[in-house]
Design a protein around this motif. Structure first.
Motif, PDB file in Angstrom:
ATOM      1  N   GLU A   1       0.712  -1.291   0.025  1.00 21.16           N
ATOM      2  CA  GLU A   1      -0.126  -0.083   0.092  1.00 21.16           C
ATOM      3  C   GLU A   1       0.817   1.188   0.092  1.00 21.16           C
ATOM      4  O   GLU A   1       0.417   2.161  -0.450  1.00 21.16           O
ATOM      5  N   GLU A   2       1.963   1.507   0.744  1.00 23.88           N
ATOM      6  CA  GLU A   2       2.771   2.357   0.652  1.00 23.88           C
ATOM      7  C   GLU A   2       3.518   2.349  -0.415  1.00 23.88           C
ATOM      8  O   GLU A   2       3.732   3.616  -1.034  1.00 23.88           O
ATOM      9  N   ARG A   3       4.076   1.482  -1.258  1.00 24.03           N
ATOM     10  CA  ARG A   3       4.502   1.685  -2.681  1.00 24.03           C
ATOM     11  C   ARG A   3       3.638   2.142  -3.665  1.00 24.03           C
ATOM     12  O   ARG A   3       3.773   2.927  -4.587  1.00 24.03           O
ATOM     13  N   LEU A   4       2.316   1.812  -3.495  1.00 28.43           N
ATOM     14  CA  LEU A   4       1.468   2.003  -4.442  1.00 28.43           C
ATOM     15  C   LEU A   4       1.054   3.628  -4.085  1.00 28.43           C
ATOM     16  O   LEU A   4       0.976   4.504  -5.097  1.00 28.43           O
ATOM     17  N   ALA A   5       0.952   4.081  -2.959  1.00 30.49           N
ATOM     18  CA  ALA A   5       0.775   5.306  -2.525  1.00 30.49           C
ATOM     19  C   ALA A   5       1.701   6.520  -3.299  1.00 30.49           C
ATOM     20  O   ALA A   5       1.618   7.542  -3.750  1.00 30.49           O
ATOM     21  N   ALA A   6       3.287   5.860  -3.119  1.00 28.79           N
ATOM     22  CA  ALA A   6       4.190   6.784  -3.573  1.00 28.79           C
ATOM     23  C   ALA A   6       4.229   6.900  -5.003  1.00 28.79           C
ATOM     24  O   ALA A   6       4.646   7.686  -5.532  1.00 28.79           O
ATOM     25  N   THR A   7       3.947   5.496  -5.701  1.00 29.27           N
ATOM     26  CA  THR A   7       3.706   5.676  -6.969  1.00 29.27           C
ATOM     27  C   THR A   7       2.660   6.728  -7.704  1.00 29.27           C
ATOM     28  O   THR A   7       2.732   7.554  -8.618  1.00 29.27           O
ATOM     29  N   LEU A   8       1.399   6.780  -7.015  1.00 28.96           N
ATOM     30  CA  LEU A   8       0.431   7.632  -7.350  1.00 28.96           C
ATOM     31  C   LEU A   8       0.993   8.986  -7.122  1.00 28.96           C
ATOM     32  O   LEU A   8       0.719   9.881  -7.953  1.00 28.96           O
ATOM     33  N   GLN A   9       1.495   9.348  -5.836  1.00 30.45           N
ATOM     34  CA  GLN A   9       1.921  10.618  -5.686  1.00 30.45           C
ATOM     35  C   GLN A   9       3.065  11.314  -6.749  1.00 30.45           C
ATOM     36  O   GLN A   9       2.983  12.332  -7.107  1.00 30.45           O
ATOM     37  N   THR A  10       3.783   9.986  -7.088  1.00 33.04           N
ATOM     38  CA  THR A  10       4.640  10.572  -8.008  1.00 33.04           C
ATOM     39  C   THR A  10       4.440  10.735  -9.275  1.00 33.04           C
ATOM     40  O   THR A  10       4.809  11.808 -10.106  1.00 33.04           O
ATOM     41  N   LEU A  11       3.341  10.299  -9.805  1.00 34.95           N
ATOM     42  CA  LEU A  11       2.214  10.661 -11.093  1.00 34.95           C
ATOM     43  C   LEU A  11       1.690  11.728 -11.066  1.00 34.95           C
ATOM     44  O   LEU A  11       1.729  12.743 -11.837  1.00 34.95           O
ATOM     45  N   ARG A  12       1.252  11.969  -9.911  1.00 29.26           N
ATOM     46  CA  ARG A  12       0.577  13.282  -9.726  1.00 29.26           C
ATOM     47  C   ARG A  12       1.488  14.394  -9.522  1.00 29.26           C
ATOM     48  O   ARG A  12       1.249  15.674 -10.304  1.00 29.26           O
ATOM     49  N   ASP A  13       2.737  14.379  -9.170  1.00 29.33           N
ATOM     50  CA  ASP A  13       3.681  15.338  -9.006  1.00 29.33           C
ATOM     51  C   ASP A  13       4.102  15.476 -10.571  1.00 29.33           C
ATOM     52  O   ASP A  13       4.353  16.733 -10.992  1.00 29.33           O
ATOM     53  N   ALA A  14       4.435  14.453 -11.241  1.00 33.04           N
ATOM     54  CA  ALA A  14       5.228  14.774 -12.651  1.00 33.04           C
ATOM     55  C   ALA A  14       3.860  15.561 -13.508  1.00 33.04           C
ATOM     56  O   ALA A  14       4.072  16.461 -14.453  1.00 33.04           O
ATOM     57  N   ALA A  15       2.557  15.265 -13.382  1.00 36.84           N
ATOM     58  CA  ALA A  15       1.406  15.968 -14.080  1.00 36.84           C
ATOM     59  C   ALA A  15       1.630  17.193 -13.859  1.00 36.84           C
ATOM     60  O   ALA A  15       1.348  18.340 -14.594  1.00 36.84           O
ATOM     61  N   ALA A  16       1.824  17.650 -12.294  1.00 36.41           N
ATOM     62  CA  ALA A  16       1.709  19.058 -12.118  1.00 36.41           C
ATOM     63  C   ALA A  16       3.048  19.866 -12.412  1.00 36.41           C
ATOM     64  O   ALA A  16       3.084  21.015 -12.833  1.00 36.41           O
ATOM     65  N   ALA A  17       4.332  19.139 -12.374  1.00 38.49           N
ATOM     66  CA  ALA A  17       5.302  19.808 -12.569  1.00 38.49           C
ATOM     67  C   ALA A  17       5.604  20.123 -14.150  1.00 38.49           C
ATOM     68  O   ALA A  17       6.341  20.815 -14.674  1.00 38.49           O
ATOM     69  N   HIS A  18       5.105  19.227 -14.827  1.00 37.91           N
ATOM     70  CA  HIS A  18       5.028  19.254 -16.474  1.00 37.91           C
ATOM     71  C   HIS A  18       3.772  19.325 -17.293  1.00 37.91           C
ATOM     72  O   HIS A  18       3.353  18.275 -17.976  1.00 37.91           O
ATOM     73  N   PRO A  19       3.103  20.323 -16.965  1.00 36.88           N
ATOM     74  CA  PRO A  19       1.781  20.267 -17.465  1.00 36.88           C
ATOM     75  C   PRO A  19       1.758  20.303 -19.085  1.00 36.88           C
ATOM     76  O   PRO A  19       2.229  21.147 -19.696  1.00 36.88           O
ATOM     77  N   GLY A  20       0.803  19.395 -19.426  1.00 36.81           N
ATOM     78  CA  GLY A  20       0.762  19.123 -20.925  1.00 36.81           C
ATOM     79  C   GLY A  20       2.137  18.885 -21.629  1.00 36.81           C
ATOM     80  O   GLY A  20       2.020  18.585 -22.830  1.00 36.81           O
ATOM     81  N   ARG A  21       3.013  18.118 -20.855  1.00 29.53           N
ATOM     82  CA  ARG A  21       4.504  17.954 -21.601  1.00 29.53           C
ATOM     83  C   ARG A  21       5.151  16.462 -20.926  1.00 29.53           C
ATOM     84  O   ARG A  21       6.190  16.534 -21.009  1.00 29.53           O
ATOM     85  N   VAL A  22       4.155  15.925 -20.472  1.00 28.93           N
ATOM     86  CA  VAL A  22       4.630  14.544 -19.747  1.00 28.93           C
ATOM     87  C   VAL A  22       4.106  13.628 -20.424  1.00 28.93           C
ATOM     88  O   VAL A  22       2.811  13.418 -20.668  1.00 28.93           O
ATOM     89  N   VAL A  23       4.582  12.294 -20.809  1.00 32.47           N
ATOM     90  CA  VAL A  23       4.104  11.094 -21.492  1.00 32.47           C
ATOM     91  C   VAL A  23       4.518   9.775 -20.942  1.00 32.47           C
ATOM     92  O   VAL A  23       5.744   9.639 -20.480  1.00 32.47           O
ATOM     93  N   GLN A  24       3.352   9.026 -20.527  1.00 35.16           N
ATOM     94  CA  GLN A  24       3.882   7.715 -20.275  1.00 35.16           C
ATOM     95  C   GLN A  24       4.333   6.967 -21.681  1.00 35.16           C
ATOM     96  O   GLN A  24       3.705   6.888 -22.634  1.00 35.16           O
ATOM     97  N   SER A  25       5.582   6.539 -21.860  1.00 29.86           N
ATOM     98  CA  SER A  25       6.130   5.615 -22.774  1.00 29.86           C
ATOM     99  C   SER A  25       5.875   4.329 -22.315  1.00 29.86           C
ATOM    100  O   SER A  25       6.737   3.706 -21.613  1.00 29.86           O
ATOM    101  N   THR A  26       4.854   3.600 -22.967  1.00 29.24           N
ATOM    102  CA  THR A  26       4.483   2.169 -22.481  1.00 29.24           C
ATOM    103  C   THR A  26       4.949   1.309 -23.348  1.00 29.24           C
ATOM    104  O   THR A  26       4.614   1.511 -24.757  1.00 29.24           O
ATOM    105  N   SER A  27       5.708   0.155 -23.021  1.00 25.72           N
ATOM    106  CA  SER A  27       5.941  -1.077 -23.771  1.00 25.72           C
ATOM    107  C   SER A  27       4.757  -2.046 -23.961  1.00 25.72           C
ATOM    108  O   SER A  27       4.778  -2.948 -24.809  1.00 25.72           O
ATOM    109  N   LEU A  28       3.634  -1.773 -23.073  1.00 27.46           N
ATOM    110  CA  LEU A  28       2.602  -2.567 -23.276  1.00 27.46           C
ATOM    111  C   LEU A  28       2.635  -3.964 -22.362  1.00 27.46           C
ATOM    112  O   LEU A  28       1.847  -4.889 -22.343  1.00 27.46           O
ATOM    113  N   GLY A  29       3.892  -3.833 -21.398  1.00 31.01           N
ATOM    114  CA  GLY A  29       4.052  -4.785 -20.525  1.00 31.01           C
ATOM    115  C   GLY A  29       3.225  -4.730 -19.226  1.00 31.01           C
ATOM    116  O   GLY A  29       2.599  -3.671 -19.125  1.00 31.01           O
ATOM    117  N   ALA A  30       3.316  -5.592 -18.463  1.00 31.24           N
ATOM    118  CA  ALA A  30       2.773  -5.748 -17.265  1.00 31.24           C
ATOM    119  C   ALA A  30       2.824  -4.566 -16.453  1.00 31.24           C
ATOM    120  O   ALA A  30       1.667  -3.756 -15.939  1.00 31.24           O
TER     121      ALA A  30
END
Length: 244
Positions: free
Chosen positions: A15-44
Motif C-alpha cells: 500500500e505504501e509503494r502504491l501510494a508513493a507511485t500515485l503521488q509520483t504520477l501526480r507530481d509529474a503531471a503538476a510539474a510538467h503540465p501538458g508535457r509529460v508522456v507515459q512511454s509504454t511497452s504494453l508490458g505488465a
C-alpha cells in the motif's frame, strides 16, 4: 496457470509503494503540465501505470512504439486500452523507408548475426520513434523496476535523461508480485503472452519464453551476453534530479 495465479501476491509495504507511485504520477503531471508522456511497452508494469493514469484521470499522455515487429497480442493491447479506459494512445512507428532499406541490406534475421546489427534494428524501430514521442515533452514515465535486472539496480525514481528531460521510473521499488497483485485487484488488461512464461516482452524475433529458474529477462536477446541486453531506450547516462 495464468500469470496472475503464478505471481500475484500481497506483500508487506504494498500500500505504501502504491501510494508513493500515485503521488509520483501526480507530481509529474503538476510539474510538467501538458508535457509529460507515459512511454509504454504494453508490458505488465506499464499496464499498471496506464491504469493508474486513467483511474485517477491524470493529465498524462500515453504513447507507445509500434515497431512493426511486435506480437499480434501486444498490438491488440492498444485497442484494448482505448476501449477500456476511453483514452487515446499515441502510436509511433518507424520510418518505413528506413526499415525497408535495413532489411534489404541486412536481411530480416540481421538481429541474430551481430550485436551491431541488432542495435541498428533497435535504433530504427525504437530509438528514432521514441525521439519523436519525446521531442515536445519535458518528462517521460517508464515502468522500469530495480528488480528487473542488474543493469537497472542503480536507477533512481527520478533521473535526468541525456536530453535533460525528467525520466520518471514510477514503479522503481515494486516487486513482480506487486505488479500482478495490482493487476489482479483492479482487473487490469494485460498481454496474454505473459501467461506463456514471457515476463519481458519485446519484438517477436527477440522474445522467447523463459524456463524454470531463468532470469526475468532471459527471454530477451537470449543469444547475447547478459551485459548487452538493452535495446538502447534505457542505457543513456542519467543523473538523479535534485529533490523538489
Amino acid at each position: 496457470m495464468s500469470a496472475i495465479d503464478l505471481y500475484a501476491r500481497h506483500t508487506a509495504g504494498f500500500e505504501e509503494r502504491l501510494a508513493a507511485t500515485l503521488q509520483t504520477l501526480r507530481d509529474a503531471a503538476a510539474a510538467h503540465p501538458g508535457r509529460v508522456v507515459q512511454s509504454t511497452s504494453l508490458g505488465a508494469e506499464d499496464m499498471v501505470i496506464t491504469d493508474l493514469i486513467a483511474r485517477h484521470q491524470l493529465p498524462i499522455a500515453i504513447g507507445t512504439l509500434e515497431t512493426g515487429a511486435l506480437h499480434a497480442e501486444t498490438v491488440a493491447l492498444i485497442g484494448r486500452i482505448e476501449q477500456r479506459y476511453g483514452v487515446a494512445v499515441e502510436v509511433y512507428k518507424p520510418v518505413a523507408d528506413a526499415v525497408i532499406e535495413f532489411v534489404r541490406k541486412n536481411g530480416d534475421k540481421a538481429m541474430y548475426e551481430s550485436l551491431a546489427l541488432r542495435k541498428g534494428c533497435c535504433g530504427i524501430r525504437k530509438l528514432e520513434p521514441l525521439g519523436r514521442m519525446l521531442a515536445p515533452r519535458t518528462a517521460w514515465i517508464t515502468g522500469l523496476r530495480r528488480e528487473q535486472s542488474n543493469n537497472r539496480g542503480e536507477m533512481q525514481r527520478i533521473e535526468a535523461d541525456d536530453a535533460g528531460r525528467a525520466k520518471i521510473n514510477a514503479l522503481i521499488d515494486w516487486s513482480w508480485n506487486d505488479v500482478w497483485h495490482y493487476i489482479q485487484q483492479n482487473d487490469v488488461p494485460y498481454n496474454p503472452l505473459h501467461d506463456q512464461f514471457m515476463p519481458s516482452i519485446g519484438c517477436a524475433p527477440c522474445t522467447r519464453a523463459i524456463g524454470v529458474g531463468e532470469d526475468f529477462r532471459a527471454g530477451r536477446w537470449w543469444w547475447e551476453d547478459e551485459a548487452a541486453k538493452e535495446c538502447g531506450l534505457h542505457v543513456h547516462q542519467v543523473e538523479p534530479l535534485p529533490a523538489r
